[in-house]
Design a protein around this motif. Structure first.
Motif, PDB file in Angstrom:
ATOM      1  N   LEU A  62       7.114  -6.789  -4.344  1.00 42.94           N
ATOM      2  CA  LEU A  62       7.711  -5.485  -4.054  1.00 42.94           C
ATOM      3  C   LEU A  62       7.724  -4.597  -5.297  1.00 42.94           C
ATOM      4  O   LEU A  62       7.416  -3.402  -5.225  1.00 42.94           O
ATOM      5  N   SER A  63       8.055  -5.177  -6.435  1.00 44.04           N
ATOM      6  CA  SER A  63       8.134  -4.380  -7.667  1.00 44.04           C
ATOM      7  C   SER A  63       6.768  -3.920  -8.136  1.00 44.04           C
ATOM      8  O   SER A  63       6.647  -2.896  -8.813  1.00 44.04           O
ATOM      9  N   ALA A  64       5.721  -4.673  -7.788  1.00 40.83           N
ATOM     10  CA  ALA A  64       4.365  -4.316  -8.194  1.00 40.83           C
ATOM     11  C   ALA A  64       3.676  -3.397  -7.184  1.00 40.83           C
ATOM     12  O   ALA A  64       2.500  -3.057  -7.363  1.00 40.83           O
ATOM     13  N   GLY A  65       4.384  -3.036  -6.127  1.00 40.96           N
ATOM     14  CA  GLY A  65       3.807  -2.136  -5.142  1.00 40.96           C
ATOM     15  C   GLY A  65       2.842  -2.789  -4.177  1.00 40.96           C
ATOM     16  O   GLY A  65       2.036  -2.103  -3.537  1.00 40.96           O
ATOM     17  N   LEU A  74      15.059  -0.916  -1.556  1.00 43.90           N
ATOM     18  CA  LEU A  74      15.803  -1.325  -0.364  1.00 43.90           C
ATOM     19  C   LEU A  74      15.319  -2.666   0.164  1.00 43.90           C
ATOM     20  O   LEU A  74      16.116  -3.483   0.636  1.00 43.90           O
ATOM     21  N   LEU A  75      14.015  -2.910   0.096  1.00 44.98           N
ATOM     22  CA  LEU A  75      13.477  -4.182   0.570  1.00 44.98           C
ATOM     23  C   LEU A  75      13.783  -5.325  -0.399  1.00 44.98           C
ATOM     24  O   LEU A  75      13.857  -6.488   0.012  1.00 44.98           O
ATOM     25  N   ALA A  76      13.945  -4.991  -1.672  1.00 46.21           N
ATOM     26  CA  ALA A  76      14.245  -6.033  -2.660  1.00 46.21           C
ATOM     27  C   ALA A  76      15.621  -6.651  -2.424  1.00 46.21           C
ATOM     28  O   ALA A  76      15.825  -7.845  -2.702  1.00 46.21           O
ATOM     29  N   VAL A  77      16.547  -5.857  -1.903  1.00 46.68           N
ATOM     30  CA  VAL A  77      17.904  -6.369  -1.691  1.00 46.68           C
ATOM     31  C   VAL A  77      17.926  -7.535  -0.699  1.00 46.68           C
ATOM     32  O   VAL A  77      18.466  -8.605  -1.013  1.00 46.68           O
ATOM     33  N   SER A 112       9.407   0.121 -12.273  1.00 44.94           N
ATOM     34  CA  SER A 112       9.875   1.325 -11.581  1.00 44.94           C
ATOM     35  C   SER A 112       9.973   1.031 -10.090  1.00 44.94           C
ATOM     36  O   SER A 112       9.072   0.424  -9.506  1.00 44.94           O
ATOM     37  N   TRP A 113      11.060   1.440  -9.495  1.00 47.98           N
ATOM     38  CA  TRP A 113      11.328   1.153  -8.094  1.00 47.98           C
ATOM     39  C   TRP A 113      11.249   2.425  -7.264  1.00 47.98           C
ATOM     40  O   TRP A 113      11.857   3.432  -7.612  1.00 47.98           O
ATOM     41  N   SER A 114      10.539   2.360  -6.166  1.00 46.61           N
ATOM     42  CA  SER A 114      10.625   3.414  -5.168  1.00 46.61           C
ATOM     43  C   SER A 114      11.832   3.101  -4.287  1.00 46.61           C
ATOM     44  O   SER A 114      12.353   1.978  -4.310  1.00 46.61           O
ATOM     45  N   TRP A 115      12.271   4.096  -3.523  1.00 45.79           N
ATOM     46  CA  TRP A 115      13.410   3.851  -2.645  1.00 45.79           C
ATOM     47  C   TRP A 115      13.108   2.724  -1.655  1.00 45.79           C
ATOM     48  O   TRP A 115      13.952   1.861  -1.402  1.00 45.79           O
TER      49      TRP A 115
END
Length: 267
Positions: A219-222, A141-144, A134-137
């Protein structure tokens, strides 16, 4: 500043050439339902296969690592793109031109970076929720940019391979395929890097994909942005080192071709 502007102009014109080549190869339909659909299917396959085989990685990690790897597979196409310059007879002109060949070849394949980045981002955001990511906004955005850095760094690795096989263009397919398959094996895509013996781990940490995967997984793991940024810095550093190797490889091709007079020939 004039030197930088000169290099940027070379890269821009070469990138425009690559973009025209890409448009001649794909329509939006063939790219979406051909290339993109194929890569999304590949990501799902490895996630399902890993779960069925009891992979050490969790389903979450398998999804992220295979989605990020999609951009690597795309950027390795630069090996074939570069070899085409020799087969088409344009390499002697590039060797004779004043600027270093590396800037021409760098721009020539940037369409693969754009396509690969888009493929990985779609895989992460579209398939992620299906497999527990699950991705937060903010994290999305940082993953890109993390994916962009990974694609660019691995593109530099592909350029280095291009320089090595430019004298033997028949090996272009072997080099590209062996390159990304090896990275899928050792960079933490299907199994953790720690699974491998120490010498293999050392090799893995010399490859940009290892760092790129860890940055996006953080990032995906928070995890904290600082943790992801540290891994992203590793991606940039590895990419810079591979770019230097690529520049040296292309310079060697040009110098050897001038000495032997065989620059227009390939095996």
């Amino acid at each position: 500043m004039k030197r930088i502007a000169y290099i940027l102009r070379i890269v821009r014109h070469s990138a425009a050439n690559g973009a025209a080549d890409f448009r001649a190869t794909y329509t939006w339909k063939s790219w979406t339902f051909g290339w993109l659909a194929r890569m999304l299917t590949q990501v799902v396959f490895f996630v399902v296969a890993g779960r069925a085989l009891g992979a050490t990685h969790t389903q979450h990690q398998l999804l992220v690592s295979n989605a990020v790897t999609a951009c690597v597979i795309e950027t390795m196409a630069v090996v074939s793109t570069s070899a085409r310059e020799r087969r088409d007879g344009t390499l002697p002109l590039l060797v004779a031109a004043p600027p270093s060949m590396i800037w021409v070849f760098f721009g020539r394949g940037t369409q693969h970076v754009v396509s690969g980045t888009l493929t990985s981002v779609v895989a992460l955001l579209a398939l992620g929720p299906l497999y527990g990511v699950s991705w937060s906004w903010s994290s999305a955005l940082l993953a890109v940019p993390a994916v962009i850095l990974t694609a660019l760094a691995n593109y530099c690795l592909g350029l280095a391979l291009s320089g090595l096989v430019l004298s033997h263009t028949s090996l272009r397919g072997v080099a590209a395929n062996a390159g990304y398959i090896a990275m899928m094996a050792v960079c933490g895509v299907q199994v953790p890097v720690a699974f491998w013996p120490l010498p293999v781990q050392v090799v893995a940490y010399g490859l940009p994909l290892t760092y790129g995967i860890r940055a996006v997984q953080a990032l995906s793991a928070g995890q904290s942005v600082a943790t992801a940024a540290a891994w992203a810095c590793g991606t940039v550093l590895a990419g810079c080192l591979w770019f230097l190797l690529a520049a040296a490889a292309f310079r060697r091709v040009g110098e050897r071709g001038r000495r032997s007079g065989s620059i227009e020939f390939s095996i």
